[in-house]
Every structure is written in structure tokens, then in C-alpha cells.
Design a protein around this motif. Structure first.
Motif, PDB file in Angstrom:
ATOM      1  N   ARG A 192      -4.191   6.479   9.750  1.00  0.00           N
ATOM      2  CA  ARG A 192      -3.468   5.457  10.500  1.00  0.00           C
ATOM      3  C   ARG A 192      -2.607   6.166  11.544  1.00  0.00           C
ATOM      4  O   ARG A 192      -1.737   6.969  11.201  1.00  0.00           O
ATOM      5  CB  ARG A 192      -2.574   4.616   9.571  1.00  0.00           C
ATOM      6  CG  ARG A 192      -3.321   3.962   8.400  1.00  0.00           C
ATOM      7  CD  ARG A 192      -4.167   2.806   8.882  1.00  0.00           C
ATOM      8  NE  ARG A 192      -4.722   2.031   7.784  1.00  0.00           N
ATOM      9  CZ  ARG A 192      -5.980   2.122   7.366  1.00  0.00           C
ATOM     10  NH1 ARG A 192      -6.794   3.006   7.937  1.00  0.00           N
ATOM     11  NH2 ARG A 192      -6.423   1.358   6.387  1.00  0.00           N
ATOM     12  N   ARG A 197      -7.177   6.936   4.313  1.00  0.00           N
ATOM     13  CA  ARG A 197      -7.638   6.294   5.543  1.00  0.00           C
ATOM     14  C   ARG A 197      -6.622   6.584   6.646  1.00  0.00           C
ATOM     15  O   ARG A 197      -5.444   6.278   6.488  1.00  0.00           O
ATOM     16  CB  ARG A 197      -7.800   4.791   5.342  1.00  0.00           C
ATOM     17  CG  ARG A 197      -8.887   4.470   4.315  1.00  0.00           C
ATOM     18  CD  ARG A 197      -8.978   2.999   4.030  1.00  0.00           C
ATOM     19  NE  ARG A 197     -10.005   2.731   3.023  1.00  0.00           N
ATOM     20  CZ  ARG A 197     -10.236   1.536   2.494  1.00  0.00           C
ATOM     21  NH1 ARG A 197      -9.506   0.491   2.866  1.00  0.00           N
ATOM     22  NH2 ARG A 197     -11.187   1.379   1.590  1.00  0.00           N
ATOM     23  N   GLY A 223      -4.004   2.819   2.761  1.00  0.00           N
ATOM     24  CA  GLY A 223      -5.162   2.122   2.199  1.00  0.00           C
ATOM     25  C   GLY A 223      -5.207   2.255   0.699  1.00  0.00           C
ATOM     26  O   GLY A 223      -4.246   2.641   0.045  1.00  0.00           O
ATOM     27  N   GLU A 276     -14.723   1.953   7.698  1.00  0.00           N
ATOM     28  CA  GLU A 276     -13.341   1.746   7.295  1.00  0.00           C
ATOM     29  C   GLU A 276     -12.533   3.041   7.297  1.00  0.00           C
ATOM     30  O   GLU A 276     -11.305   3.011   7.254  1.00  0.00           O
ATOM     31  CB  GLU A 276     -13.284   1.115   5.904  1.00  0.00           C
ATOM     32  CG  GLU A 276     -13.820  -0.309   5.862  1.00  0.00           C
ATOM     33  CD  GLU A 276     -13.576  -0.953   4.510  1.00  0.00           C
ATOM     34  OE1 GLU A 276     -13.030  -0.268   3.619  1.00  0.00           O
ATOM     35  OE2 GLU A 276     -13.928  -2.135   4.349  1.00  0.00           O
ATOM     36  N   GLU A 331       0.847  -1.187   0.000  1.00  0.00           N
ATOM     37  CA  GLU A 331       0.000   0.000   0.000  1.00  0.00           C
ATOM     38  C   GLU A 331       0.885   1.241   0.000  1.00  0.00           C
ATOM     39  O   GLU A 331       2.039   1.197   0.441  1.00  0.00           O
ATOM     40  CB  GLU A 331      -0.917   0.026   1.232  1.00  0.00           C
ATOM     41  CG  GLU A 331      -1.994  -1.037   1.249  1.00  0.00           C
ATOM     42  CD  GLU A 331      -2.926  -0.889   2.437  1.00  0.00           C
ATOM     43  OE1 GLU A 331      -2.802   0.132   3.156  1.00  0.00           O
ATOM     44  OE2 GLU A 331      -3.769  -1.779   2.642  1.00  0.00           O
TER      45      GLU A 331
END
Length: 811
Positions: free
Chosen positions: A605, A603, A593, A561, A518
Motif C-alpha cells: 500500500r 499486500r 490486508g 490483488e 486490518e
């Protein structure tokens, strides 16, 4: 001819020592070469059911995303099947084939059923057939499936396969009917191993429509037969045109194709397929190296036979003179000696065939070939012809020079009892032959040491986690449908023999690479491609990974998500993302992501910890930055850590028996997983070690024959020296001088070549043993072993010479 045969057999029986030495030395060398030939033919063969395999191609794909070029996969997205069909190309029987797994109950437990999902056009293309029922009809029905006989036994016991027709099978709620029984998979066919076959449009296909249309997902193989006048070179451009025109290509990021190729394509004939792919390339390289070592062993054995032939004909001067005085001409003697040598060669060939036939299944199994893969049953015609050709070449090579020397000698002096010596040049030739044998043995010994030290380094190198006293528990079931595990997990948490346990999405000691890539970016939008694995919070304690900053936290997945998720990164990822120290990364918010190699939706993190560098790649590849996403959700890989392995194994066995669900599971030692990951290198090292041992034996036989002949010819000289007061040490030193030149020349020729080959081998690894240890130590050890071999070869005859009474030599 009968008289010649009787005379040849009598002469061979009169000198059993040299005959047996030549027979077994050459037989072992030929057996090694035959084994390599059998394995090469087995690896390169295609299924005999495929008509004209050179005209059948598999579509091959080589990805080229920015910063992440791939090798040729020898497979492609199955989307190319429909893309090429729609373009009306001069290709016949375009067909897809892909592996698939769905869980079902077999042998009383739930386990994955390995399926092959294919189009009906694959039946005539690859020669697929049914033992019972109809396979083409099965592949066109949505609720039909074909099983192998072994799968029928796993499902319904000792049921005759034909009686399984009409029975139903529940595959995770998808009910299908058995309508055909197919043979067990042919390991030579270009298909994944399977227990069942179903159509691409069958209910048994777990692949959704979106996955089938992806153009960067290597999820299967597409085959086609070339039409009349079409070559394999034309297939690649057709694939590229279909790729660029596909709707899925337009969804790729613009930077993938702006002024560059996003991928490369080719049509690969099935006859070339066994030689392609990273795994095949490593296997063929190993086979070529061992084959070269076996050929060197054969040369050494042939030189040994040549030396023995020279010594034997030198000893038979009086016999040769008698035959010539009785009217035997040169051609007659050549026929006799040729028959003797031919009988030895035939016996060596028969011994080699027997050994190769006996050892082939075991050696093939070690190399990873399936037990059903035909290797030496029957022995291929190519092997018979190759052996015959080698023996025919060896006959003049090993007989020509000794026979020429024997026929040049005048018979009169030999009849008077004055046999001629081989002279200084003859001795030098024999010493030169021994030098070649010792040099070959030294080369193989050094390379065996290099491979052995590198293999030890691969197994024991620190890769950022610990292996000892760890046990892997794998749940062989669909991870999206894991059964209830709470009882088992409670037992793992409370058992006194277990210190830690953890879930993970991979097996660090077995799987090369994290399995998922990713794009991650920091607050400054600095982007880095990283490996991503999902693990539970206890994963780092379980594998002994050193936390440099922060602490893992337990996190339960949520439906959203886009919610913030905790991650732990390694130092390589921290540096790549711009953090100067591990502590500086704690609390930082990263974006990650997205789909395969795409940034996708942002997304969040949150970095909660940093560990030391973790290397999950093969030793042939550089370590990739790693990100560990934390999640307490059950996964199918569980690792358990305890104080000692015996207690740990007993604890896991007890807990599974008490709380384990009725699913297939795997229990393995983690250190054994590391050894299995480098099994190919280990097989290579052990195979070369066996060939090196045989080379040492052949070289020892050559040294033994040389010292025996030397002492036979110099008995009188040695006795005279003793009568004049020479000590045992002086006699031994005199004999040692006979081997000084052969040993020196062997070291001069063998060591530089061994150093060159050793450096080239080690250069193929990013993580390797240091050159001083990896090369110097094997060289010194090889020289020591060679010195011991020569000493052992000379010891017996030296003892006999020292015990020789003067009257025995002077009479």
C-alpha cells in the motif's frame, strides 16, 4: 356508605381548586411512571409462541483477539450449530438462524429481499408456524421458500396469500418456489427482521460453506433447548471444548491462543436476552434514568397532595368541630376523609391510565420499537396491579399526617370562631415539603440541560469532515452486482448545482466505525491495527477533509490483488506507524490486508496523502487510526456536495429520474444521518425534558398552594402592616422570605446531586462537552428557572394581597 360518598363528593365540589390541582398533578406523575412500566415490560417480553423460554438458550460469543477484545455479541458464528450437534450433548433442537439478502424485483424495482435462514429444528424450538403450506417441509427443500403476506403484496400486488403457493421467485438467478406463507415477524422473537424464510441448505442461502465454518464471524445465532437436569452455565464450557477441537481454530494465528483465551462463551437464556448487548444496555440505562426521574416526579406529586391535604383540613376546622359535636367519632371522620382522598386517587389513576394508553404507541415508536410490538393494547395485568399498589400506598401516606393533626385539635375553639393556625412547625413542614419538590425539579432541570448540551455537542462536534450541504445517495442492491451507472455519474459530474461527489464503502456520519479492521505495518515492521475504508479520490473534497500532505490519485482496481495500491492515511495512523510529520509519510510503502484481524498475505500500500484526524467511531469510543484505500470502482454509497441543500436535492431527484436504474435507493441529508446516529441520546434527552417540565409544573402547583394558604392565614397581618405604612415592596419582600428557605434548601440538596449525576453521565463519552459549560450553565439556568417558577406562583396572590381593602381583613 352512600351518605359518606355523597358527603365526600360534596366536599370535593366545594373546593374544586385544590381537588383539580391534586388530580392533574398526581395523574401526570402516575402517567409518566405507567409509561415507563409499559415500556419496560415491552422490552423485556419474549414471544408467547416460545414454550418455556427460560429453558431455551442462545449461544453467546465474546472475542478476545490480541489487542482487540470485544463485548458479548449476543450471537455467535453459525458454525457452532454443527460443532455442538456432532458432540452429542444433552441439548435439544440445536438450530441455526442467520440473516441473508439476495436481490429480486419487488414493486417494479430491484431491491434486497431480507431473508431468515434457519434449520428445521427451529420450528418447534421458537414456535414458528405457517399460515398456509408447511414450514418444516419448506426448510428441508433446496428450492423452496416461505414468504410473509406483506412480501406477497410487494411481489404480486393484492394477491390472496394462499394463491402465492407454487409461484416461483428469481433471486439473482436462483429460482425458488413458494411453498409456505408465514406470519409477519413477531418483534419479541429473538430473530432478525425478515420478509422470507428459507432453509440453511436452500438455494436462497448466499452464505458459502467456508463462511458457515468460520469460528470468528458473528454471522447468526444458534439456539438450543436445555435437556433435563442441564443448566445454562454448562453450555459455555461445551462451546469452548467444541471451539478448541474445531479445524477452523487450528488455522488461527498462534499468538491468539498462546497462554491465553482466544474467546469466551456462554449460554444465554431467552429471558435474559433482552437485557444484553450494547444497544439494549444503552436503552435500559436510559429507561432506568427516565424511570427514576418519573419516580421522583411521583414523589413530588405525592408531597404536593400531602401539603394540599394539610391546608384543606386546616381550613375545615369549623366543619370538623361541628361534625364531632354532633357525635362523629374519629374513625367516622377518617372514613370520610379517606373516601375523599380515595376518590381523588382513583380519578388520578384513571387519568394516568388514559394518558399512558394514548401516549404509549408514540413513545414506543420514538424508542425504536416496531409498530407491531404490543405495548399497551391491552394494558398488562402487571400495570393494573402496580397502579393499584401505588394508590393503596399513597392513601395512608398522604392522609395520615393531616388527619392526625386535624383530630388533635379541640373542637370548642373552632366552634367559637377561633380556628387554630398550623403553628411554626406546621409551616416549616410545609416549607420542607416544598423544598423537596423544588429540589427534585432543580435536579431534573439540571440533568436536562446537561443532556441537551451534550446532544448539541455530539451533533456539532468537528470529527474531521463536514456535514453541511451534503446529500447521501444509497443504492440498496448487492454491491457486487451494481447496474449500469454511467449516465447517472456523468450527470453528477456535470450538473451546475453539484460541486463534488464520491463513492465510499461506508457512511461517515451514520456508521460507527469503518466496518473493517486490518493490520498495517511499515518498513520497520512496526504493526498497527487500523480501520480501513474504500473511497474514490474525490471523497476528501466531497466531505471537506483537510489534506495535510500529498494528493489523492484515481486508481482502477486490477485483477492482481498483490498489486501496489494507493492509500491516504489520517494523522493518527501516520503517528502510530512511526511517521514524525505528515510529509514524511508521503511515498512510504506499507503492508496491509489479510483476513479478519490477521496480518495474512503482505499486500503493498503506497501512501499518497495524509489528512487530519478522522473520527468515525461513536463519541463513547476513542478514535481509531484510519486508512482510506483509493478505488474508482462503483460502490453503493454515494455522497454529493453542493452550494445549498435545496438545489442539491432537486438536482439529485432530477438526475435519478432521468438516469437512475430501476433499483431501490435512499436519499438522506448527511447532517440528518449524524442526528440519526445519536437518536438514542436525543430520545433520552427529550424524554427527560418532558419529565422535568412536568416536575416544574408540579413544583409550581406546590408553590402556588403554599403562597395562597400563607396569604389566607396572614391577611390581617399584611393589612396591619399596610396601615402602618409598609410599601408594596416591603410586603413583597415579606412574602419572598416565605420562599427563601425552600429555595435555599432546594439548591443545597439538588445542585450537588445534579453535579454528581451530570459528571457520571458525561464520563461515559470520550468526546464530550467541557465540564464548565456542561455543568455550570445548566445549574445556573436551573436556578433561574426555579426562581421564575416561584415568582409566577406568587404573583397572582401577591397582587390580590396588595389590592386587599383593610375592611375585608379586619371585619
Amino acid at each position: 356508605m352512600k351518605a359518606l360518598l355523597i358527603a365526600a363528593l360534596r366536599n370535593l365540589r366545594a373546593r374544586p381548586g385544590p381537588s383539580l390541582v391534586a388530580l392533574f398533578g398526581l395523574g401526570l406523575a402516575l402517567a409518566a411512571c405507567l409509561l415507563m412500566g409499559l415500556l419496560a415490560l415491552a422490552l423485556s417480553s419474549t414471544s408467547p409462541d416460545i414454550r418455556d423460554p427460560a429453558r431455551v438458550v442462545v449461544l453467546d460469543f465474546k472475542g478476545n483477539p490480541p489487542g482487540m477484545p470485544s463485548p458479548w455479541f449476543t450471537r455467535s458464528p453459525v458454525a457452532f450449530g454443527e460443532l455442538l450437534k456432532a458432540r452429542q450433548l444433552p441439548l435439544e433442537n440445536i438450530a441455526r438462524a442467520a440473516p441473508g439478502w439476495l436481490d429480486t424485483r419487488m414493486e417494479g424495482i430491484v431491491q434486497p429481499l431480507a431473508m431468515l435462514l434457519v434449520d428445521p429444528e427451529l420450528v418447534p424450538l421458537l414456535g414458528l408456524r405457517a399460515l398456509h403450506g408447511t414450514l418444516p417441509g419448506t426448510l428441508t427443500q433446496k428450492d423452496a421458500i416461505a414468504l410473509t403476506p406483506s412480501t406477497v403484496r410487494m411481489l404480486w400486488g393484492e394477491l390472496p396469500p394462499q394463491q402465492a403457493l407454487g409461484r416461483t421467485l428469481d433471486l439473482e438467478g436462483r429460482v425458488v418456489t413458494v411453498t409456505a406463507i408465514v406470519p409477519e415477524p413477531d418483534p419479541r422473537a429473538p430473530l432478525a427482521t425478515y420478509r422470507a424464510i428459507a432453509g440453511f441448505d436452500s438455494l436462497a442461502n448466499p452464505m458459502d460453506e467456508e463462511t458457515r465454518q468460520e469460528v470468528f464471524n458473528m454471522n447468526g445465532r444458534v439456539f438450543a433447548r436445555l435437556g433435563a437436569g442441564v443448566s445454562a452455565a454448562q453450555v459455555g464450557p461445551w462451546m469452548r471444548e467444541a471451539f478448541l477441537a474445531s479445524p477452523a481454530f487450528k488455522k488461527l494465528p498462534p499468538e491468539w491462543s498462546a497462554g491465553r483465551e482466544a474467546a469466551y462463551f456462554r449460554g444465554l437464556p431467552l429471558t435474559e436476552l433482552p437485557f444484553e448487548g450494547e444497544e439494549n444496555e444503552l436503552r435500559w440505562n436510559a429507561l432506568a434514568a427516565v424511570g427514576g426521574a418519573s419516580a421522583l416526579l411521583l414523589v413530588m406529586a405525592a408531597l404536593n397532595l400531602l401539603s394540599l391535604q394539610s391546608a384543606t383540613l386546616l381550613q375545615r376546622q369549623r366543619e370538623t368541630a361541628l361534625r364531632r359535636s354532633l357525635g362523629a367519632a374519629g374513625p367516622h371522620l377518617l372514613r370520610l376523609w379517606g373516601l375523599e382522598t380515595g376518590l381523588l386517587l382513583l380519578a388520578s389513576g384513571a387519568l394516568a391510565l388514559l394518558l399512558a394508553w394514548m401516549l404509549a404507541p408514540s413513545v414506543a415508536g420514538v424508542l425504536g420499537l416496531a409498530p407491531s410490538h404490543p405495548v399497551a393494547d391491552p394494558i398488562p395485568l402487571e400495570i393494573w396491579l402496580g397502579l393499584a399498589g401505588v394508590l393503596l400506598v399513597l392513601l395512608p401516606l398522604t392522609l395520615g399526617l393531616p388527619a392526625w393533626q386535624a383530630l388533635r385539635r379541640a373542637p370548642a375553639p373552632a366552634l367559637q370562631g377561633r380556628t387554630a393556625s398550623e403553628g411554626p412547625w406546621g409551616r416549616r413542614v410545609r416549607q420542607g415539603l416544598l423544598s423537596l419538590q423544588l429540589g427534585g425539579a432543580l435536579l431534573l432541570l439540571v440533568m436536562t440541560g446537561v443532556l441537551g448540551l451534550q446532544q448539541h455537542h455530539l451533533i456539532s462536534a468537528d470529527r474531521g469532515y463536514q456535514l453541511e450541504n451534503r446529500l447521501y445517495l444509497g443504492l440498496n442492491v448487492n454491491p457486487a452486482k451494481l447496474p449500469e451507472l454511467q449516465g447517472l455519474l456523468d450527470g453528477l459530474s456535470t450538473h451546475p448545482a453539484i460541486r463534488h461527489w464520491a463513492f465510499s464503502s461506508m457512511r461517515p456520519a451514520r456508521d460507527f466505525g469503518p466496518g473493517r479492521l486490518e493490520h498495517y505495518s511499515n518498513a520497520a515492521r512496526q504493526t498497527q491495527l487500523v480501520g480501513v475504508a474504500t473511497v474514490s479520490a474525490s471523497f476528501f473534497d466531497t466531505y471537506g477533509m483537510k489534506l495535510l500532505a500529498g494528493q489523492p490519485v484515481k486508481w482502477q482496481p486490477v485483477a492482481d490483488e498483490s498489486a501496489e495500491r494507493p492509500v491516504i492515511i489520517d494523522t493518527k495512523a501516520a503517528q502510530a506507524l512511526g511517521f514524525k510529520t505528515p510529509q514524511a509519510a508521503i511515498g512510504a510503502l506499507l503492508n496491509g490486508g489479510g483476513a479478519f484481524l490477521q496480518s495474512g498475505e503482505s499486500r503493498p500500500r503506497r501512501v499518497v496523502g495524509v489528512v487530519g484526524q478522522v473520527n468515525l467511531e461513536s463519541a463513547r469510543e476513542p478514535a481509531r487510526p484510519m486508512v482510506f484505500q483509493l478505488s474508482e470502482a462503483p460502490q453503493w454509497d454515494i455522497t454529493v456536495h453542493g452550494n445549498d441543500m435545496a438545489s442539491l436535492q432537486q438536482a439529485v431527484a432530477e438526475l435519478w429520474k432521468r438516469h437512475g436504474p430501476a433499483i431501490r435507493h435512499t436519499v438522506e441529508r448527511v447532517d440528518a444521518q449524524r442526528a440519526a446516529a445519536y437518536e438514542q441520546e436525543a430520545v433520552f434527552a427529550w424524554t427527560l425534558a418532558v419529565v422535568a417540565l412536568l416536575a416544574v409544573v408540579v413544583a409550581m402547583l406546590g408553590a402556588y398552594a403554599l403562597v395562597a394558604d400563607t396569604l389566607r392565614r396572614r391577611r390581617t397581618e399584611l393589612v396591619l402592616r399596610r396601615l402602618h405604612g409598609a410599601s408594596h415592596a416591603a410586603i413583597a419582600l415579606r412574602l419572598a422570605r416565605e420562599f427563601a428557605w425552600p429555595l435555599g434548601l432546594a439548591a443545597l440538596a439538588g445542585l450537588p446531586l445534579a453535579g454528581l449525576l451530570g459528571r457520571r453521565f458525561l464520563a461515559g463519552f470520550v468526546d464530550r462537552v467541557d465540564l464548565v459549560t456542561g455543568l455550570t450553565l445548566p445549574m445556573l439556568t436551573g436556578l433561574l428557572v426555579l426562581g421564575c417558577v416561584v415568582t409566577l406562583a406568587a404573583a397572582r396572590h401577591l397582587g390580590l394581597a396588595l389590592r386587599l381593602r383593610p375592611i375585608e381583613a379586619l371585619r
